[in-house]
Design a protein around this motif. Sequence first.
Motif, PDB file in Angstrom:
ATOM      1  N   HIS A 249       0.848  -1.140   0.026  1.00  0.00           N
ATOM      2  CA  HIS A 249      -0.226   0.114   0.092  1.00  0.00           C
ATOM      3  C   HIS A 249       1.004   1.174   0.086  1.00  0.00           C
ATOM      4  O   HIS A 249       1.603   1.395   0.912  1.00  0.00           O
ATOM      5  CB  HIS A 249      -1.097   0.105   1.086  1.00  0.00           C
ATOM      6  CG  HIS A 249      -1.858   1.120   1.326  1.00  0.00           C
ATOM      7  ND1 HIS A 249      -2.770   1.442   0.434  1.00  0.00           N
ATOM      8  CD2 HIS A 249      -1.702   2.240   2.227  1.00  0.00           C
ATOM      9  CE1 HIS A 249      -3.476   2.651   0.763  1.00  0.00           C
ATOM     10  NE2 HIS A 249      -2.679   2.951   1.632  1.00  0.00           N
ATOM     11  N   GLU A 250       0.936   2.060  -1.003  1.00  0.00           N
ATOM     12  CA  GLU A 250       1.562   3.404  -0.910  1.00  0.00           C
ATOM     13  C   GLU A 250       2.835   3.210  -0.628  1.00  0.00           C
ATOM     14  O   GLU A 250       3.771   2.530  -1.289  1.00  0.00           O
ATOM     15  CB  GLU A 250       0.888   4.494  -0.222  1.00  0.00           C
ATOM     16  CG  GLU A 250      -0.521   4.735  -0.954  1.00  0.00           C
ATOM     17  CD  GLU A 250      -1.296   5.897  -0.104  1.00  0.00           C
ATOM     18  OE1 GLU A 250      -0.637   6.328   0.708  1.00  0.00           O
ATOM     19  OE2 GLU A 250      -1.957   6.511  -1.027  1.00  0.00           O
ATOM     20  N   THR A 252       4.119   1.369   1.861  1.00  0.00           N
ATOM     21  CA  THR A 252       4.201   0.221   2.960  1.00  0.00           C
ATOM     22  C   THR A 252       4.779  -0.920   2.116  1.00  0.00           C
ATOM     23  O   THR A 252       4.019  -1.488   1.087  1.00  0.00           O
ATOM     24  CB  THR A 252       2.826  -0.001   3.463  1.00  0.00           C
ATOM     25  OG1 THR A 252       2.399   0.981   4.347  1.00  0.00           O
ATOM     26  CG2 THR A 252       2.935  -1.157   4.659  1.00  0.00           C
TER      27      THR A 252
END
Length: 300
Positions: A249-250, A252
């Motif tokens: 995620h983005e 992460t």
Amino acid sequence: MSIAVTDLTKFYGTQKALDGVSFSVDKGEIVGFLGPNGAGKSTLMKILTTYLEPSSGSASVNGQAVLDNPMAVRQSVGYLPEHNPLYLEMYVKEYLSQHAQLYKSPKNRIAEVIEQTGLSPEAHKRIGSLSKGYRQRVGLAAALLHDPEVLILDEPTTGLDPNQILEIRELIRNAASSKTIFLSTHIMQEVEALCDRVIVIDKGQIVADHKLSELKGDQQQIVEVAFDFRVEEVALNRLPKVSKVENVHEFTYLIHFDTKEDMRSTVFDFAHDNGLKILQLNQKNKNLESLFRELTNPGK
């Protein structure tokens, strides 16, 4: 040995549901039988309980061959099928009394299994008026009536709410103190909560057979890290002992390491050397669910 399966194959027409399956279960073991839908779990259980005949190979329960001595097998097995076939218009005690007569169980066993499965508050009700959780209890009580040496349970908690799942798990755990249990499920938490060994089937073939402790001991380490800026995965792959990097995620990332050594300090040093701030840094372990996905990955 409670269950022995050797080179078992089952065809439905031209479709091969089981493909040379072999394994054994020792007396007193609690074995989780894992697999995705359509993998062959229910077919194997129906063969072990003599509801189906194999196309080839052999299977025995408590030393009795399922093809040669089906009645002896049924007498030594308690079976809870995936779709619990109850007579909804019957009362709980009436239904269990019918089963007791079929197995020639003593009458006092009815009261014992009602108590054992927590059915006492519902024992005078029609089965059709019971919740799904209590209907599962009725099915489990019927499976226990003749005090079998082996319990074969096919998806025993499917369709239950979280509280009901915990209740049925506790009933199974209590029954396990004196019986061999072969438990089919596709729910990883079920195996982790109840079993000490797992067999995984996929596309009709056994793809893993391990003690749960062995799987946990072989776990890779996974470090979850969130930076304040996007990082090229190729840079993270250069870290020592890295097997895989996932950008989940983005900013992460999940970084998989082939070591049990705590690698968070290595990730911290990487961030410091590259002028990055770490917003989140957690160490994870590779659980049974991720192992299951790898073993039964349809794209493999």
